[in-house]
Write a protein that holds these residues in place. Structure first.
Motif, PDB file in Angstrom:
ATOM      1  N   ALA A  23     -13.960  -2.134   0.367  1.00 45.98           N
ATOM      2  CA  ALA A  23     -15.257  -1.514   0.075  1.00 45.98           C
ATOM      3  C   ALA A  23     -15.888  -2.296  -1.076  1.00 45.98           C
ATOM      4  CB  ALA A  23     -15.049  -0.057  -0.333  1.00 45.98           C
ATOM      5  N   ASP A  24     -17.208  -2.267  -1.146  1.00 44.38           N
ATOM      6  CA  ASP A  24     -17.900  -3.021  -2.202  1.00 44.38           C
ATOM      7  C   ASP A  24     -17.437  -2.603  -3.599  1.00 44.38           C
ATOM      8  OD1 ASP A  24     -19.290  -4.363  -0.284  1.00 44.38           O
ATOM      9  OD2 ASP A  24     -21.051  -3.051  -0.372  1.00 44.38           O
ATOM     10  N   ASP A  25     -17.083  -1.310  -3.737  1.00 43.85           N
ATOM     11  CA  ASP A  25     -16.690  -0.806  -5.057  1.00 43.85           C
ATOM     12  C   ASP A  25     -15.172  -0.658  -5.205  1.00 43.85           C
ATOM     13  OD1 ASP A  25     -16.720   1.171  -3.151  1.00 43.85           O
ATOM     14  OD2 ASP A  25     -17.550   2.723  -4.458  1.00 43.85           O
ATOM     15  N   ALA A  26     -14.402  -1.351  -4.360  1.00 46.83           N
ATOM     16  CA  ALA A  26     -12.939  -1.275  -4.471  1.00 46.83           C
ATOM     17  C   ALA A  26     -12.432  -2.263  -5.521  1.00 46.83           C
ATOM     18  CB  ALA A  26     -12.291  -1.588  -3.125  1.00 46.83           C
ATOM     19  N   VAL A  27     -11.358  -1.871  -6.206  1.00 48.17           N
ATOM     20  CA  VAL A  27     -10.653  -2.786  -7.104  1.00 48.17           C
ATOM     21  C   VAL A  27      -9.588  -3.491  -6.262  1.00 48.17           C
ATOM     22  CG1 VAL A  27      -9.132  -2.949  -9.117  1.00 48.17           C
ATOM     23  CG2 VAL A  27     -11.032  -1.297  -9.102  1.00 48.17           C
ATOM     24  N   VAL A  28      -9.636  -4.819  -6.217  1.00 53.49           N
ATOM     25  CA  VAL A  28      -8.678  -5.572  -5.399  1.00 53.49           C
ATOM     26  C   VAL A  28      -7.431  -5.881  -6.232  1.00 53.49           C
ATOM     27  CG1 VAL A  28      -8.284  -7.693  -4.093  1.00 53.49           C
ATOM     28  CG2 VAL A  28     -10.535  -6.574  -4.015  1.00 53.49           C
ATOM     29  N   ILE A  29      -6.273  -5.529  -5.697  1.00 58.65           N
ATOM     30  CA  ILE A  29      -5.000  -5.838  -6.356  1.00 58.65           C
ATOM     31  C   ILE A  29      -4.206  -6.745  -5.426  1.00 58.65           C
ATOM     32  CG2 ILE A  29      -2.825  -4.896  -7.257  1.00 58.65           C
ATOM     33  CD1 ILE A  29      -4.297  -2.330  -7.949  1.00 58.65           C
ATOM     34  N   ASP A  30      -3.995  -7.995  -5.856  1.00 60.11           N
ATOM     35  CA  ASP A  30      -3.200  -8.935  -5.063  1.00 60.11           C
ATOM     36  C   ASP A  30      -1.759  -8.849  -5.563  1.00 60.11           C
ATOM     37  OD1 ASP A  30      -1.841 -11.164  -4.016  1.00 60.11           O
ATOM     38  OD2 ASP A  30      -3.707 -12.293  -3.847  1.00 60.11           O
TER      39      ASP A  30
ATOM     40  N   ILE B  84       6.996  -4.644  -8.029  1.00 55.35           N
ATOM     41  CA  ILE B  84       6.549  -3.307  -7.607  1.00 55.35           C
ATOM     42  C   ILE B  84       6.044  -2.523  -8.817  1.00 55.35           C
ATOM     43  CG2 ILE B  84       7.345  -1.086  -6.681  1.00 55.35           C
ATOM     44  CD1 ILE B  84       9.269  -2.658  -4.897  1.00 55.35           C
ATOM     45  N   GLU B  85       6.803  -2.591  -9.918  1.00 51.36           N
ATOM     46  CA  GLU B  85       6.429  -1.830 -11.123  1.00 51.36           C
ATOM     47  C   GLU B  85       5.069  -2.276 -11.642  1.00 51.36           C
ATOM     48  OE1 GLU B  85       9.367  -3.422 -10.712  1.00 51.36           O
ATOM     49  OE2 GLU B  85      10.587  -1.633 -10.325  1.00 51.36           O
ATOM     50  N   ASP B  86       4.838  -3.601 -11.674  1.00 49.71           N
ATOM     51  CA  ASP B  86       3.560  -4.107 -12.189  1.00 49.71           C
ATOM     52  C   ASP B  86       2.407  -3.749 -11.249  1.00 49.71           C
ATOM     53  OD1 ASP B  86       4.839  -5.095 -14.369  1.00 49.71           O
ATOM     54  OD2 ASP B  86       4.834  -7.191 -13.720  1.00 49.71           O
ATOM     55  N   ALA B  87       2.672  -3.759  -9.941  1.00 48.99           N
ATOM     56  CA  ALA B  87       1.620  -3.399  -8.975  1.00 48.99           C
ATOM     57  C   ALA B  87       1.240  -1.927  -9.144  1.00 48.99           C
ATOM     58  CB  ALA B  87       2.101  -3.672  -7.549  1.00 48.99           C
ATOM     59  N   ILE B  88       2.235  -1.063  -9.343  1.00 51.34           N
ATOM     60  CA  ILE B  88       1.965   0.368  -9.532  1.00 51.34           C
ATOM     61  C   ILE B  88       1.189   0.573 -10.844  1.00 51.34           C
ATOM     62  CG2 ILE B  88       3.051   2.617  -9.988  1.00 51.34           C
ATOM     63  CD1 ILE B  88       5.350   1.646  -8.079  1.00 51.34           C
TER      64      ILE B  88
ATOM     65  N   ALA C  65       4.898 -11.011   5.175  1.00 46.06           N
ATOM     66  CA  ALA C  65       5.869 -11.173   6.269  1.00 46.06           C
ATOM     67  C   ALA C  65       7.294 -11.195   5.725  1.00 46.06           C
ATOM     68  CB  ALA C  65       5.576 -12.444   7.052  1.00 46.06           C
ATOM     69  N   GLU C  66       7.471 -11.840   4.582  1.00 49.77           N
ATOM     70  CA  GLU C  66       8.805 -11.904   3.963  1.00 49.77           C
ATOM     71  C   GLU C  66       9.296 -10.491   3.617  1.00 49.77           C
ATOM     72  OE1 GLU C  66      10.707 -14.613   3.453  1.00 49.77           O
ATOM     73  OE2 GLU C  66      12.281 -13.373   2.548  1.00 49.77           O
ATOM     74  N   ARG C  67       8.416  -9.683   3.035  1.00 46.40           N
ATOM     75  CA  ARG C  67       8.790  -8.304   2.676  1.00 46.40           C
ATOM     76  C   ARG C  67       9.115  -7.488   3.929  1.00 46.40           C
ATOM     77  NH1 ARG C  67       3.689  -7.307  -1.261  1.00 46.40           N
ATOM     78  NH2 ARG C  67       4.395  -8.544  -3.023  1.00 46.40           N
ATOM     79  N   ARG C  68       8.247  -7.614   4.934  1.00 46.10           N
ATOM     80  CA  ARG C  68       8.463  -6.822   6.153  1.00 46.10           C
ATOM     81  C   ARG C  68       9.738  -7.275   6.863  1.00 46.10           C
ATOM     82  NH1 ARG C  68       5.010  -3.310   8.582  1.00 46.10           N
ATOM     83  NH2 ARG C  68       4.891  -2.621   6.465  1.00 46.10           N
ATOM     84  N   TYR C  69       9.981  -8.614   6.843  1.00 49.46           N
ATOM     85  CA  TYR C  69      11.185  -9.149   7.493  1.00 49.46           C
ATOM     86  C   TYR C  69      12.448  -8.561   6.837  1.00 49.46           C
ATOM     87  CZ  TYR C  69      14.962 -12.281   8.672  1.00 49.46           C
ATOM     88  OH  TYR C  69      16.169 -12.767   9.082  1.00 49.46           O
ATOM     89  N   ARG C  70      12.473  -8.549   5.496  1.00 43.87           N
ATOM     90  CA  ARG C  70      13.642  -8.003   4.789  1.00 43.87           C
ATOM     91  C   ARG C  70      13.836  -6.529   5.109  1.00 43.87           C
ATOM     92  NH1 ARG C  70      13.212 -10.506  -1.157  1.00 43.87           N
ATOM     93  NH2 ARG C  70      13.216 -12.662  -0.507  1.00 43.87           N
ATOM     94  N   GLU C  71      12.714  -5.801   5.157  1.00 46.17           N
ATOM     95  CA  GLU C  71      12.771  -4.363   5.441  1.00 46.17           C
ATOM     96  C   GLU C  71      13.338  -4.130   6.847  1.00 46.17           C
ATOM     97  OE1 GLU C  71       8.928  -2.595   4.504  1.00 46.17           O
ATOM     98  OE2 GLU C  71       9.158  -1.281   6.237  1.00 46.17           O
ATOM     99  N   LEU C  72      12.818  -4.883   7.824  1.00 48.23           N
ATOM    100  CA  LEU C  72      13.261  -4.706   9.212  1.00 48.23           C
ATOM    101  C   LEU C  72      14.721  -5.124   9.369  1.00 48.23           C
ATOM    102  CD1 LEU C  72      10.081  -6.012  11.061  1.00 48.23           C
ATOM    103  CD2 LEU C  72      10.955  -3.666  11.119  1.00 48.23           C
ATOM    104  N   ALA C  73      15.071  -6.284   8.789  1.00 43.55           N
ATOM    105  CA  ALA C  73      16.449  -6.767   8.894  1.00 43.55           C
ATOM    106  C   ALA C  73      17.389  -5.763   8.233  1.00 43.55           C
ATOM    107  CB  ALA C  73      16.570  -8.148   8.255  1.00 43.55           C
TER     108      ALA C  73
ATOM    109  N   LYS D 286       0.813  -1.234   0.000  1.00 45.49           N
ATOM    110  CA  LYS D 286       0.000   0.000   0.000  1.00 45.49           C
ATOM    111  C   LYS D 286       0.833   1.264   0.000  1.00 45.49           C
ATOM    112  CE  LYS D 286      -2.030   0.101   3.966  1.00 45.49           C
ATOM    113  NZ  LYS D 286      -1.472  -0.868   4.807  1.00 45.49           N
ATOM    114  N   GLY D 287       1.813   1.298   0.885  1.00 43.40           N
ATOM    115  CA  GLY D 287       2.611   2.515   1.065  1.00 43.40           C
ATOM    116  C   GLY D 287       3.374   2.860  -0.213  1.00 43.40           C
ATOM    117  N   THR D 288       4.040   1.852  -0.779  1.00 47.62           N
ATOM    118  CA  THR D 288       4.822   2.059  -2.004  1.00 47.62           C
ATOM    119  C   THR D 288       3.907   2.479  -3.144  1.00 47.62           C
ATOM    120  OG1 THR D 288       6.301   0.311  -1.250  1.00 47.62           O
ATOM    121  CG2 THR D 288       6.421   0.893  -3.576  1.00 47.62           C
ATOM    122  N   ILE D 289       2.781   1.785  -3.284  1.00 43.64           N
ATOM    123  CA  ILE D 289       1.837   2.099  -4.366  1.00 43.64           C
ATOM    124  C   ILE D 289       1.260   3.503  -4.158  1.00 43.64           C
ATOM    125  CG2 ILE D 289      -0.428   1.486  -5.319  1.00 43.64           C
ATOM    126  CD1 ILE D 289       0.339  -1.463  -4.903  1.00 43.64           C
TER     127      ILE D 289
END
Ligand code: C5P
Length: 200
Positions: A172-179, A185-189, A131-139, A15-18
């Protein structure tokens, strides 16, 4: 004209990066609403009353090291308190309607804070990927932790954020879900911008 983009989702889904990339793309202001709850959580951990902390929040409280696992847990504990959430609503709504448009990211932007936002995204990923992403960030930032500990923290926070009575984490009912589990990162953005362009 003000145009609000609401981006919700669980911890470490991207979310934050996007949100930052989307705000830069459209030249809009960005508010990470998790920081508000983190600032209240940090004050409460230091002995403050939760409601007083929420009501007296200032910009200076949003500085400092709020991105630690301990503060994240403290944030999600104060975030279940309906009065604390209510005290933070006006600030978020004022930000959302600023001229030039705004991107807000959090847990309840599309459902509670800005239910009329024209563009809503729900950014998610599997608990293990998050968790893997957060672990790398924290480490990478020098925090001593393990993947198992980070995964347990992520799941605990998901459970508390989703189960609470007031403004639970949900699309939200009208939200677009992005998994983002299998997206770069580039494709998610790019997926986020495509979904928002379709609502503009
Ligand atoms: O997004 P971040 O991980 O910084 O959020 C910290 C905590 O603040 C979340 O786990 C959640 O409990 C709370 N939060 C919330 N509503 C928001 C943003 C964050 O309840 N809009």
């Amino acid at each position: 004209m003000s145009f609000t983009i609401a981006i919700d989702g669980p911890a470490a889904a991207g979310k934050g990066t996007i949100s930052k990339a989307v705000a830069a793309h459209y030249g809009m202001a960005h508010l990470d609403t998790g920081l508000l709850y983190r600032a209240v959580g940090a004050k409460v951990a230091a002995g403050a009353d939760p409601l007083e902390a929420a009501q007296s929040l200032t910009a200076a409280d949003l500085e400092g090291d709020l991105r630690t696992p301990a503060v994240a847990q403290a944030a999600s504990r104060v975030a279940v308190i309906a009065e604390v959430r209510a005290a933070l609503v006006d600030f978020q709504r004022a930000f959302a309607t600023r001229a030039g448009g705004a991107v807000l990211d959090g847990r309840d932007i599309g459902t509670v804070i800005c239910p009329d936002a024209p563009a809503k995204l729900f950014v998610t990923a599997s608990p293990e990927v998050r968790a893997e992403r957060r672990y790398r960030e924290l480490a990478g930032n020098g925090h001593e932790t393990t993947f198992a500990q980070v995964l347990a923290d992520v799941k605990e926070r998901d459970a508390r954020d989703s189960a609470r009575a007031t403004a639970p984490l949900r699309p939200a009912d009208d939200a677009v879900v992005i998994d983002t589990s299998r997206l770069s990162i580039e494709d998610a953005i790019a997926a986020a911008i495509e979904a928002i362009d379709a609502r503009r």
